[in-house]
Motif scaffolding. Structure first.
Motif, short mmCIF file in Angstrom:
data_model
loop_
_atom_site.label_atom_id
_atom_site.label_comp_id
_atom_site.label_asym_id
_atom_site.label_seq_id
_atom_site.Cartn_x
_atom_site.Cartn_y
_atom_site.Cartn_z
N ARG A 93 -10.57 8.41 4.09
CA ARG A 93 -11.90 9.50 4.29
C ARG A 93 -12.25 10.51 3.35
O ARG A 93 -13.45 10.82 3.12
N SER A 94 -11.18 11.33 3.12
CA SER A 94 -10.97 12.48 2.46
C SER A 94 -11.12 12.58 0.75
O SER A 94 -11.58 13.37 0.17
N GLY A 95 -10.40 11.35 0.33
CA GLY A 95 -10.17 11.34 -1.05
C GLY A 95 -8.96 12.08 -1.61
O GLY A 95 -8.75 12.38 -2.71
N THR A 136 0.78 -1.30 -0.14
CA THR A 136 -0.02 -0.07 0.16
C THR A 136 0.76 1.18 -0.09
O THR A 136 0.50 2.25 -0.75
N ILE A 137 1.90 1.46 0.80
CA ILE A 137 2.79 2.38 0.96
C ILE A 137 4.28 2.10 0.84
O ILE A 137 4.92 1.05 1.26
N SER A 138 4.67 2.85 -0.15
CA SER A 138 6.29 2.80 -0.20
C SER A 138 7.04 3.91 0.43
O SER A 138 6.63 5.08 0.37
N VAL A 139 7.80 3.64 1.39
CA VAL A 139 8.55 4.48 2.27
C VAL A 139 10.08 4.61 1.70
O VAL A 139 10.85 3.72 1.66
N ILE A 140 10.44 5.54 1.13
CA ILE A 140 11.72 5.92 0.63
C ILE A 140 12.86 6.71 1.52
O ILE A 140 12.37 7.89 1.90
N ILE A 141 13.84 6.14 1.74
CA ILE A 141 14.69 6.81 2.95
C ILE A 141 16.01 6.93 2.10
O ILE A 141 16.86 5.93 2.10
N ALA A 199 -2.20 8.71 8.77
CA ALA A 199 -2.23 9.56 7.30
C ALA A 199 -3.05 8.88 6.08
O ALA A 199 -3.88 9.43 5.51
N LEU A 200 -2.94 7.42 6.18
CA LEU A 200 -3.55 6.82 4.86
C LEU A 200 -5.21 6.72 5.43
O LEU A 200 -5.83 7.03 4.51
N ARG A 201 -5.64 6.47 6.69
CA ARG A 201 -7.03 6.60 7.24
C ARG A 201 -7.55 7.94 6.80
O ARG A 201 -8.82 8.02 6.20
N GLU A 230 6.60 8.93 14.18
CA GLU A 230 5.77 8.27 15.36
C GLU A 230 5.11 7.01 14.91
O GLU A 230 4.80 6.83 13.93
N PRO A 231 4.77 6.09 15.92
CA PRO A 231 4.65 4.87 15.52
C PRO A 231 3.36 4.49 14.41
O PRO A 231 3.04 3.78 13.76
N GLU A 232 2.13 5.68 14.84
CA GLU A 232 0.86 5.54 13.92
C GLU A 232 0.88 6.41 13.03
O GLU A 232 -0.31 6.75 12.30
N THR A 233 1.84 7.12 12.58
CA THR A 233 1.98 8.22 11.62
C THR A 233 1.27 7.71 10.30
O THR A 233 0.61 8.35 9.78
N LEU A 234 1.86 6.63 9.61
CA LEU A 234 1.35 6.20 8.26
C LEU A 234 0.02 5.77 8.24
O LEU A 234 -0.54 6.04 7.57
N GLU A 235 -0.34 5.08 9.28
CA GLU A 235 -1.82 4.75 9.62
C GLU A 235 -2.56 5.72 9.57
O GLU A 235 -3.59 6.03 8.97
#
Length: 322
Positions: A108-110, A3-8, A102-104, A95-100
């Protein structure tokens, strides 16, 4: 497909890398592709990247010759497969819940782009309240509203500009890449990025821990001392003029001219730098000529002609006009 690619991007951050990667690996949303881009780091970072890949099958590693932050991000963009993209600088943490979260919020908003807030920390990850920006209103914006917020935000514009506090729809990058070899690469990208969005969602949630450390790119002096600033202002001038916002375009152009007039700020010790400076000065004249054609204002043609004669002539005209 993740679902999410994280580039570092990774370069000379041996002290910070493990904490950064751990903060991504430990996200409450697990469906991730984590791409570590070793940008020719001369320390132990390449080995640390490989060690992380051996521990977590979600991690992919690119080893490349040093090309800078933009080139490293672009290498990650070239191979990522996620539906969404996030960037994390390798001396920072999530932070531990950041990507969750942001995705939620995106679901919700599209929104095409979700921005989350950040906390400034020192090199030991201790909060710096005096450097951390104030809370902000949570809101959904159209591109025109985004720009109104950006241009009136003052020092708070970091929130709108930087790559690392955002969750992007991957298709935004189908034709976009970061300008390589440039400082302020986020500024070069921003107009074309926002131009592809229908909705931008701005959150107050502080999901990013932004480390303030000496030697980082962001700590290397006043932006006015680098030709990159004038160059991105000129690119912005062209972009806003093409969209019909000639008033905003002229303001950006005048900022570029004012910056270039401070010639002693720049390192012009090499022929290449001297040529860049001359090219930027000529581009100012061309931009005023383009604005004259778009607006029908003869005064802009005069300004274009004076700029062709050189910035000292143009400055003398402004002084006399005042």
């Amino acid at each position: 497909m993740p679902t999410i690619s994280v580039i570092i991007p990774v370069y000379k951050v041996e002290r910070y890398l493990d904490a950064c990667v751990a903060s991504v690996v430990g996200q409450t949303y697990p469906d991730l592709e984590i791409i570590l881009v070793d940008d020719g780091s001369p320390d132990n970072c390449p080995a640390l990247c490989d060690a992380w890949a051996a521990k977590d099958t979600r991690i992919r590693v690119i080893h490349r010759s040093n090309g800078g932050l933009s080139a490293a991000r672009n290498s990650g963009l070239d191979i990522c497969t996620g539906e969404y993209i996030a960037f994390v600088d390798s001396d920072d943490r999530l932070e531990p819940e950041t990507l969750e979260r942001a995705l939620r919020a995106q679901q919700r908003s599209g929104a095409d782009l979700v921005l989350f807030h950040y906390l400034c920390t020192d090199e030991n990850d201790q909060p710096l309240p005096d450097r951390t920006p104030a809370d902000r209103e949570e809101e959904a914006l159209m591109p025109s509203q985004f720009w109104e917020k950006f241009f009136t935000s003052g020092d708070a514009c970091t929130y709108y500009v930087v790559a690392w506090n955002k969750l992007y729809r991957a298709e935004l990058f189908h034709t976009l890449r970061y300008a390589e070899g440039k400082r302020y690469e986020d500024m070069f990208l921003l107009p074309n990025l926002i131009g592809q969005c229908r909705k931008i969602l701005c959150l107050n949630f502080r999901g990013y821990r932004y480390a303030q450390r000496t030697g980082s790119i962001m700590s290397q002096g006043d932006p006015r001392n680098y030709l990159d600033r004038s160059e991105y202002l000129l690119e912005w001038t062209t972009t806003f003029a093409a969209r019909g916002d000639t008033l905003r375009a002229e303001g950006l152009l005048n900022d570029a001219i004012e910056n270039l007039a401070e010639k002693d700020r720049f390192d012009l010790s090499t022929p290449a730098q001297q040529q860049r400076y001359r090219t930027a000065c000529r581009a100012c004249a061309d931009a005023y000529r383009d604005l004259a054609q778009r607006t029908g204002r003869s005064s802009m043609l005069l300004r274009a002609a004076l700029l062709r004669l050189g910035l000292p002539v143009y400055q003398a005209f402004l002084k006399h006009k005042a």
